[in-house]
Scaffold this active site. Structure first.
Site, PDB file in Angstrom:
ATOM      1  N   TYR A 127       0.839  -1.209   0.000  1.00  0.00           N
ATOM      2  CA  TYR A 127       0.000   0.000   0.000  1.00  0.00           C
ATOM      3  C   TYR A 127       0.871   1.255   0.000  1.00  0.00           C
ATOM      4  CZ  TYR A 127      -3.770   3.190   1.445  1.00  0.00           C
ATOM      5  OH  TYR A 127      -4.687   4.214   1.525  1.00  0.00           O
ATOM      6  N   ASP A 128       1.790   1.339   0.984  1.00  0.00           N
ATOM      7  CA  ASP A 128       2.615   2.549   1.127  1.00  0.00           C
ATOM      8  C   ASP A 128       3.464   2.789  -0.118  1.00  0.00           C
ATOM      9  OD1 ASP A 128       1.608   2.059   3.625  1.00  0.00           O
ATOM     10  OD2 ASP A 128       3.516   2.134   4.693  1.00  0.00           O
ATOM     11  N   GLY A 167       3.081   1.306  -2.961  1.00  0.00           N
ATOM     12  CA  GLY A 167       2.176   1.386  -4.114  1.00  0.00           C
ATOM     13  C   GLY A 167       1.735   2.824  -4.338  1.00  0.00           C
ATOM     14  N   THR A 173      -0.748   7.610  17.857  1.00  0.00           N
ATOM     15  CA  THR A 173      -1.726   8.673  17.580  1.00  0.00           C
ATOM     16  C   THR A 173      -2.193   8.657  16.119  1.00  0.00           C
ATOM     17  OG1 THR A 173      -0.094  10.330  16.920  1.00  0.00           O
ATOM     18  CG2 THR A 173      -0.604  10.174  19.285  1.00  0.00           C
ATOM     19  N   PRO A 213       2.390   2.803  12.277  1.00  0.00           N
ATOM     20  CA  PRO A 213       3.014   4.104  12.584  1.00  0.00           C
ATOM     21  C   PRO A 213       2.688   4.578  13.999  1.00  0.00           C
ATOM     22  CG  PRO A 213       2.019   4.147  10.413  1.00  0.00           C
ATOM     23  CD  PRO A 213       1.570   2.873  11.062  1.00  0.00           C
ATOM     24  N   ARG A 226       0.791  10.268  13.856  1.00  0.00           N
ATOM     25  CA  ARG A 226       0.410  10.815  12.550  1.00  0.00           C
ATOM     26  C   ARG A 226      -0.465  12.044  12.748  1.00  0.00           C
ATOM     27  NH1 ARG A 226      -2.449   6.771   9.207  1.00  0.00           N
ATOM     28  NH2 ARG A 226      -0.414   5.907   8.735  1.00  0.00           N
TER      29      ARG A 226
HETATM   30  P1  NAD Z   1     -12.780   1.897   0.248  1.00  0.00           P
HETATM   31  O1  NAD Z   1     -12.112   0.584   0.390  1.00  0.00           O
HETATM   32  O2  NAD Z   1     -14.107   2.108   0.898  1.00  0.00           O
HETATM   33  O3  NAD Z   1     -12.949   2.275  -1.287  1.00  0.00           O
HETATM   34  C1  NAD Z   1     -12.085   1.837  -2.304  1.00  0.00           C
HETATM   35  C2  NAD Z   1     -12.933   1.524  -3.521  1.00  0.00           C
HETATM   36  O4  NAD Z   1     -12.072   1.109  -4.602  1.00  0.00           O
HETATM   37  C3  NAD Z   1     -13.902   0.364  -3.277  1.00  0.00           C
HETATM   38  O5  NAD Z   1     -15.179   0.690  -3.787  1.00  0.00           O
HETATM   39  C4  NAD Z   1     -13.275  -0.796  -4.034  1.00  0.00           C
HETATM   40  O6  NAD Z   1     -14.221  -1.771  -4.443  1.00  0.00           O
HETATM   41  C5  NAD Z   1     -12.607  -0.076  -5.185  1.00  0.00           C
HETATM   42  N1  NAD Z   1     -11.488  -0.828  -5.779  1.00  0.00           N
HETATM   43  C6  NAD Z   1     -10.457  -1.424  -5.125  1.00  0.00           C
HETATM   44  N2  NAD Z   1      -9.622  -2.008  -6.002  1.00  0.00           N
HETATM   45  C7  NAD Z   1     -10.130  -1.753  -7.242  1.00  0.00           C
HETATM   46  C8  NAD Z   1      -9.734  -2.110  -8.559  1.00  0.00           C
HETATM   47  N3  NAD Z   1      -8.629  -2.851  -8.780  1.00  0.00           N
HETATM   48  N4  NAD Z   1     -10.505  -1.703  -9.610  1.00  0.00           N
HETATM   49  C9  NAD Z   1     -11.633  -0.967  -9.404  1.00  0.00           C
HETATM   50  N5  NAD Z   1     -12.061  -0.624  -8.169  1.00  0.00           N
HETATM   51  C10 NAD Z   1     -11.324  -1.009  -7.109  1.00  0.00           C
HETATM   52  O7  NAD Z   1     -11.730   2.987   0.769  1.00  0.00           O
HETATM   53  P2  NAD Z   1     -11.876   4.570   0.954  1.00  0.00           P
HETATM   54  O8  NAD Z   1     -11.649   4.863   2.367  1.00  0.00           O
HETATM   55  O9  NAD Z   1     -13.090   5.065   0.281  1.00  0.00           O
HETATM   56  O10 NAD Z   1     -10.585   5.062   0.153  1.00  0.00           O
HETATM   57  C11 NAD Z   1     -10.668   5.576  -1.169  1.00  0.00           C
HETATM   58  C12 NAD Z   1      -9.300   6.039  -1.614  1.00  0.00           C
HETATM   59  O11 NAD Z   1      -8.810   7.043  -0.720  1.00  0.00           O
HETATM   60  C13 NAD Z   1      -8.247   4.944  -1.663  1.00  0.00           C
HETATM   61  O12 NAD Z   1      -7.426   5.139  -2.779  1.00  0.00           O
HETATM   62  C14 NAD Z   1      -7.443   5.158  -0.400  1.00  0.00           C
HETATM   63  O13 NAD Z   1      -6.130   4.714  -0.539  1.00  0.00           O
HETATM   64  C15 NAD Z   1      -7.526   6.665  -0.238  1.00  0.00           C
HETATM   65  N6  NAD Z   1      -7.366   7.051   1.174  1.00  0.00           N
HETATM   66  C16 NAD Z   1      -8.366   6.889   2.067  1.00  0.00           C
HETATM   67  C17 NAD Z   1      -8.179   7.242   3.394  1.00  0.00           C
HETATM   68  C18 NAD Z   1      -9.267   7.111   4.420  1.00  0.00           C
HETATM   69  O14 NAD Z   1      -8.997   7.351   5.600  1.00  0.00           O
HETATM   70  N7  NAD Z   1     -10.492   6.782   4.079  1.00  0.00           N
HETATM   71  C19 NAD Z   1      -6.931   7.749   3.812  1.00  0.00           C
HETATM   72  C20 NAD Z   1      -5.924   7.855   2.875  1.00  0.00           C
HETATM   73  C21 NAD Z   1      -6.144   7.532   1.548  1.00  0.00           C
HETATM   74  N1  UDP Z   2      -6.296   0.090  15.751  1.00  0.00           N
HETATM   75  C1  UDP Z   2      -6.706  -0.356  16.993  1.00  0.00           C
HETATM   76  N2  UDP Z   2      -7.772  -1.211  17.049  1.00  0.00           N
HETATM   77  C2  UDP Z   2      -8.451  -1.620  15.943  1.00  0.00           C
HETATM   78  C3  UDP Z   2      -8.039  -1.155  14.690  1.00  0.00           C
HETATM   79  C4  UDP Z   2      -6.946  -0.295  14.616  1.00  0.00           C
HETATM   80  O1  UDP Z   2      -6.141   0.010  18.029  1.00  0.00           O
HETATM   81  O2  UDP Z   2      -9.425  -2.395  16.096  1.00  0.00           O
HETATM   82  C5  UDP Z   2      -5.175   1.045  15.690  1.00  0.00           C
HETATM   83  C6  UDP Z   2      -4.105   0.693  14.663  1.00  0.00           C
HETATM   84  O3  UDP Z   2      -3.136  -0.161  15.242  1.00  0.00           O
HETATM   85  C7  UDP Z   2      -3.545   2.067  14.335  1.00  0.00           C
HETATM   86  C8  UDP Z   2      -4.747   2.998  14.491  1.00  0.00           C
HETATM   87  O4  UDP Z   2      -5.693   2.289  15.281  1.00  0.00           O
HETATM   88  O5  UDP Z   2      -2.557   2.436  15.265  1.00  0.00           O
HETATM   89  C9  UDP Z   2      -5.399   3.363  13.162  1.00  0.00           C
HETATM   90  O6  UDP Z   2      -5.617   2.160  12.448  1.00  0.00           O
HETATM   91  P1  UDP Z   2      -6.423   2.137  11.061  1.00  0.00           P
HETATM   92  O7  UDP Z   2      -6.377   0.731  10.565  1.00  0.00           O
HETATM   93  O8  UDP Z   2      -7.733   2.776  11.240  1.00  0.00           O
HETATM   94  O9  UDP Z   2      -5.602   3.106  10.091  1.00  0.00           O
HETATM   95  P2  UDP Z   2      -4.043   3.296   9.768  1.00  0.00           P
HETATM   96  O10 UDP Z   2      -3.189   2.425  10.656  1.00  0.00           O
HETATM   97  O11 UDP Z   2      -3.923   2.937   8.346  1.00  0.00           O
HETATM   98  O12 UDP Z   2      -3.812   4.721  10.082  1.00  0.00           O
END
Ligand code: NAD
Ligand code: UDP
Length: 310
Positions: free
Chosen positions: A143-144, A146, A208, A271, A274
């Site tokens: 993911y990171d 990517g 955090t 992490p 953040r």
């Molecule tokens: P989500 O998982 O709800 O939505 C992702 C969507 O992409 C889903 O509808 C999934 O079916 C679709 N998808 C996944 N792989 C696909 C593929 N190969 N082809 C077509 N569709 C595909 O997640 P989200 O929270 O809505 O996140 C949306 C975007 O925002 C992502 O790119 C994510 O990395 C980015 N993002 C979200 C957050 C957050 O906190 N929500 C934070 C940082 C970045």
């Molecule tokens: N986390 C937690 N309990 C859970 C799910 C996540 O304590 O049931 C923690 C996780 O270890 C991280 C923070 O909450 O430190 C945020 O996790 P999340 O998966 O929401 O997002 P990301 O780590 O990608 O910021």
């Protein structure tokens, strides 16, 4: 305009489709339904200006569009680690295909990047100029790294082919339509509290995060897309920072739940801290979050309460 939203059936994508339709645009939602669902967008099906395409961004697609919001990618660690090879393929091949589409149609394209590009940050809060501290070979790397490769592709297509690019580095965002099985901390804690189950804090809970309400985030994404000549990354997030243990206590308070808190092992490479530095968004977009965690959590709790008990 005709606007493509990849990942449009997901949590953020569905809110974005709704917002763009409200602004009077034609919206094409493209999704493979890996983590998204038709439930998130079924209220849009009767809208003449809304189209849905089941497609995987790992394969190319031919469309005519004016703008592309490229969100397709699982965002929860549980889901992106389920099939890491597919996750990195989605980020790299998916972004190449969308950039190819943008190049051919001269559409402006915005990438939903992430605060995960900063990894386990050594600078706090994180400004866009920080290059990050990412493990290139760990379980989160698909993911990171990517997303870091996707950002690199955006910049190279911009410099080499003059594609009109925007990069949003999104920090933890929450709100209604997070999936019940999403696995991220906000939905986990709320659902556990509402079900009377123990809240699962990973590690000591001293790590955090800073949580942004979905409406604020969507407004920021659209503002960034509409800003001229901003091709370098921009942070979008809420700078109010919480430890996970304090966050668990807040969820218990707001849900009026008697659930206990239980401690589970910290996932590898989680992490420690953040928090976004949003100076650039404030200065360039005049954007800042307006919804407090209290208020946003209340809406989100209400959403999950209805889902569970209706
Ligand atoms: P989500 O998982 O709800 O939505 C992702 C969507 O992409 C889903 O509808 C999934 O079916 C679709 N998808 C996944 N792989 C696909 C593929 N190969 N082809 C077509 N569709 C595909 O997640 P989200 O929270 O809505 O996140 C949306 C975007 O925002 C992502 O790119 C994510 O990395 C980015 N993002 C979200 C957050 C957050 O906190 N929500 C934070 C940082 C970045
Ligand atoms: N986390 C937690 N309990 C859970 C799910 C996540 O304590 O049931 C923690 C996780 O270890 C991280 C923070 O909450 O430190 C945020 O996790 P999340 O998966 O929401 O997002 P990301 O780590 O990608 O910021």
């Amino acid at each position: 305009m005709r606007i493509l939203v990849t990942g449009g059936a997901g949590f953020l994508g569905s809110h974005l489709c709704e917002y763009l339709l409200m602004q009077g645009h034609d919206v094409i939602c493209l999704d493979n339904f890996f983590t998204g669902s038709k439930d998130n967008i079924q209220h849009l099906f009767t809208n003449y200006h809304f189209e849905l395409i089941r497609h995987d961004v790992v394969e190319p697609i031919l469309l005519e569009v004016d703008q592309i919001y490229h969100l397709a990618c699982p965002a929860s660690p549980v889901h992106y680690r389920y099939n890491p090879v597919k996750t990195i393929k989605t980020n790299i091949m998916g972004t190449i295909h969308m950039l190819g589409l943008a190049k051919r149609t001269k559409a402006r394209i915005l990438l939903a990047s992430t605060s995960e590009v900063y990894g386990d940050p050594l600078i706090h809060p994180q400004p866009e100029t920080y290059w990050g501290n990412v493990n290139p070979i760990g379980p989160r790397s698909c993911y990171d790294e990517g997303k870091r490769a996707a950002e690199c592709l955006m910049m190279d297509y911009h410099r080499q082919n003059s594609v009109d690019t925007r990069i949003a580095r999104i920090f933890n965002t929450y709100g209604p339509r997070m999936a019940e099985n999403d696995g991220r901390v906000v939905s986990n804690f709320i659902l556990q509290a509402l079900r009377g189950k123990p809240l699962t804090v990973f590690g000591t809970g001293q790590q955090t995060r800073s949580f942004c309400y979905v409406d604020d985030l969507i407004r920021g994404l659209v503002q960034l897309m509409e800003t001229e000549n901003l091709h370098t990354p921009l942070n979008l997030g809420n700078p109010d920072e919480f430890t996970m243990i304090d966050f668990a206590k807040l969820v218990l308070e707001l849900t009026e739940s008697h659930s206990e808190i239980t401690f589970l092992p910290l996932p590898e490479d989680d992490p420690k801290q953040r928090c976004p530095d949003i100076t650039l968004a404030k200065n360039v977009l005049n954007w800042r979050p307006t919804v407090s965690l209290h208020e946003g959590l209340k809406h989100t709790i209400e959403y999950f309460r209805k889902k569970l008990f209706l």
